[in-house]
Scaffold this active site. Structure first.
Site, PDB file in Angstrom:
ATOM      1  N   SER A  79     -30.398 164.278  29.019  1.00 14.60           N
ATOM      2  CA  SER A  79     -31.669 164.122  29.745  1.00 14.60           C
ATOM      3  C   SER A  79     -32.005 162.635  29.737  1.00 14.60           C
ATOM      4  O   SER A  79     -31.464 161.885  28.905  1.00 14.60           O
ATOM      5  CB  SER A  79     -32.754 164.905  28.989  1.00 14.60           C
ATOM      6  N   TYR A 113     -37.187 167.705  21.454  1.00 12.43           N
ATOM      7  CA  TYR A 113     -36.380 167.665  22.678  1.00 12.43           C
ATOM      8  C   TYR A 113     -35.690 166.307  22.816  1.00 12.43           C
ATOM      9  O   TYR A 113     -34.474 166.240  23.035  1.00 12.43           O
ATOM     10  CB  TYR A 113     -37.277 167.942  23.892  1.00 12.43           C
TER      11      TYR A 113
HETATM   12  P1  NAD Z   1     -33.791 176.562  32.729  1.00 10.50           P
HETATM   13  O1  NAD Z   1     -34.775 177.019  31.706  1.00 10.50           O
HETATM   14  O2  NAD Z   1     -34.024 176.895  34.153  1.00 10.50           O
HETATM   15  O3  NAD Z   1     -32.323 177.036  32.341  1.00 10.50           O
HETATM   16  C1  NAD Z   1     -31.839 176.988  31.029  1.00 10.50           C
HETATM   17  C2  NAD Z   1     -30.988 178.211  30.784  1.00 10.50           C
HETATM   18  O4  NAD Z   1     -30.480 178.138  29.445  1.00 10.50           O
HETATM   19  C3  NAD Z   1     -31.776 179.524  30.891  1.00 10.50           C
HETATM   20  O5  NAD Z   1     -31.116 180.424  31.759  1.00 10.50           O
HETATM   21  C4  NAD Z   1     -31.827 180.037  29.465  1.00 10.50           C
HETATM   22  O6  NAD Z   1     -31.809 181.458  29.384  1.00 10.50           O
HETATM   23  C5  NAD Z   1     -30.556 179.431  28.900  1.00 10.50           C
HETATM   24  N1  NAD Z   1     -30.599 179.355  27.431  1.00 10.50           N
HETATM   25  C6  NAD Z   1     -31.650 179.031  26.641  1.00 10.50           C
HETATM   26  N2  NAD Z   1     -31.305 179.125  25.354  1.00 10.50           N
HETATM   27  C7  NAD Z   1     -30.010 179.513  25.321  1.00 10.50           C
HETATM   28  C8  NAD Z   1     -29.095 179.782  24.272  1.00 10.50           C
HETATM   29  N3  NAD Z   1     -29.457 179.682  22.995  1.00 10.50           N
HETATM   30  N4  NAD Z   1     -27.834 180.135  24.605  1.00 10.50           N
HETATM   31  C9  NAD Z   1     -27.472 180.269  25.892  1.00 10.50           C
HETATM   32  N5  NAD Z   1     -28.296 180.051  26.933  1.00 10.50           N
HETATM   33  C10 NAD Z   1     -29.556 179.669  26.643  1.00 10.50           C
HETATM   34  O7  NAD Z   1     -33.733 174.977  32.536  1.00 10.50           O
HETATM   35  P2  NAD Z   1     -32.952 173.842  33.335  1.00 10.50           P
HETATM   36  O8  NAD Z   1     -33.973 172.880  33.772  1.00 10.50           O
HETATM   37  O9  NAD Z   1     -31.990 174.387  34.299  1.00 10.50           O
HETATM   38  O10 NAD Z   1     -32.187 173.174  32.107  1.00 10.50           O
HETATM   39  C11 NAD Z   1     -30.783 173.128  31.988  1.00 10.50           C
HETATM   40  C12 NAD Z   1     -30.422 171.966  31.084  1.00 10.50           C
HETATM   41  O11 NAD Z   1     -30.824 170.763  31.710  1.00 10.50           O
HETATM   42  C13 NAD Z   1     -31.127 172.004  29.725  1.00 10.50           C
HETATM   43  O12 NAD Z   1     -30.225 171.553  28.727  1.00 10.50           O
HETATM   44  C14 NAD Z   1     -32.240 171.009  29.898  1.00 10.50           C
HETATM   45  O13 NAD Z   1     -32.673 170.462  28.692  1.00 10.50           O
HETATM   46  C15 NAD Z   1     -31.569 169.985  30.800  1.00 10.50           C
HETATM   47  N6  NAD Z   1     -32.478 169.123  31.544  1.00 10.50           N
HETATM   48  C16 NAD Z   1     -33.315 169.650  32.462  1.00 10.50           C
HETATM   49  C17 NAD Z   1     -34.146 168.785  33.159  1.00 10.50           C
HETATM   50  C18 NAD Z   1     -35.092 169.297  34.206  1.00 10.50           C
HETATM   51  O14 NAD Z   1     -35.935 168.512  34.612  1.00 10.50           O
HETATM   52  N7  NAD Z   1     -34.983 170.514  34.671  1.00 10.50           N
HETATM   53  C19 NAD Z   1     -34.133 167.415  32.913  1.00 10.50           C
HETATM   54  C20 NAD Z   1     -33.261 166.939  31.953  1.00 10.50           C
HETATM   55  C21 NAD Z   1     -32.419 167.787  31.283  1.00 10.50           C
END
Ligand code: NAD
Length: 253
Positions: free
Chosen positions: A143, A156
């Site tokens: 991130s 985080y």
């Molecule tokens: P999201 O919540 O839409 O998707 C995350 C998925 O991970 C969900 O389907 C959830 O069920 C799954 N998950 C959670 N805990 C888990 C576990 N213990 N084992 C397996 N699966 C698990 O979120 P997103 O925004 O798509 O995030 C995806 C990744 O991107 C994450 O690592 C998040 O930190 C990172 N990220 C997101 C953003 C953003 O702005 N959306 C920015 C930077 C980083």
């Protein structure tokens, strides 16, 4: 473009958001896709979206913080498709929004167990298959909070900084083994995770967050998926150990 034909791509946390967008793109480009998540309904939905579009995918449930489940996931992947070419360690959770002196230990440990230990366990198991095959590409989802601090979200930011440490170290270890390991560092991107965050902070703060991005908008899941798939593709064959901001210019200043 079908540049992933014959290849197998595993994406953790692909029942939603960025992981789902990446899974769809791998499938569009010809890969056989392993969709994995703790959320079975979301995971199955991603598989259905891929199959409806003519692609190949299967769902395996896995909590990435549990070593036995991660090992079973990699075993099921190899048993099903016979190989593992690309792995995207994407599953992640947000933390509670409080300053450091009030941060609850339980939530700190929970966030690290999924976002950091989860990436470690997945890489450990994926690398064993890739070492035997003599090739592979891993992308870990960090991130912008892995590059700069994120006030009131200590767990985080800590977990995502650690993902960059895992990525750099493993990249050095396997650079001569034909295995590349990179990270992506997205800024706020419209997914269920960020929709929840924006709801928690309210509309005024959400508008400030958007205006704080030099390009004056949040990211789209497809834009992050583009970078993930590119880092897994042969088009990035000389790139390893890199942490790529995808942030509308956020970390340039
Ligand atoms: P999201 O919540 O839409 O998707 C995350 C998925 O991970 C969900 O389907 C959830 O069920 C799954 N998950 C959670 N805990 C888990 C576990 N213990 N084992 C397996 N699966 C698990 O979120 P997103 O925004 O798509 O995030 C995806 C990744 O991107 C994450 O690592 C998040 O930190 C990172 N990220 C997101 C953003 C953003 O702005 N959306 C920015 C930077 C980083």
């Amino acid at each position: 473009m079908q540049d992933f034909l014959e290849k197998v791509a595993l994406i953790t946390g692909s029942g939603s958001g960025l992981g789902r967008a990446a899974a769809l793109q791998f499938a569009q480009r010809g890969a056989r896709v392993v969709v994995s998540d703790v959320n079975e309904e979301g995971g199955q939905e991603t598989v259905n979206l891929i199959r409806d579009a003519g692609g190949t995918a299967i769902f395996f449930r896995c909590d990435v913080s549990q070593e036995a489940e991660v090992n079973a996931l990699i075993q099921q992947t190899v048993e099903t498709y016979g190989r593992l070419d690309c792995a995207v360690n994407n599953a992640g959770i947000g933390g509670v929004l409080v300053p450091t002196h009030q941060y609850p230990l339980g939530n700190f440990e929970k966030v690290l167990s999924v976002n950091t230990t989860g990436v470690f366990l997945c890489m450990k198991a994926e690398l064993q298959v890739m070492l035997s095959a003599g090739r592979g590409s891993i992308v870990n989802v960090s991130s912008v909070s892995g590059l700069v601090g994120f006030p009131n979200n200590l767990a985080y930011a800590t977990s995502k900084h650690a993902v960059i440490g895992l990525t750099r170290t493993a990249a050095l270890e396997y650079a001569r083994k034909n295995i590349r390991i990179n990270a992506v560092c997205p800024v706020f991107t419209m997914t269920p995770m960020v929709e929840g965050l924006l709801e928690a902070v309210g509309p005024d703060r959400a508008a400030m967050m958007e205006q704080g991005i030099p390009m004056k908008r949040f990211g789209k899941a497809e834009e992050i998926a583009d970078a993930i798939v590119w880092l897994c593709s042969d088009a990035s064959s000389f790139i390893t150990g890199h942490s790529l901001p995808i942030d509308g210019g956020m970390t340039a200043g």
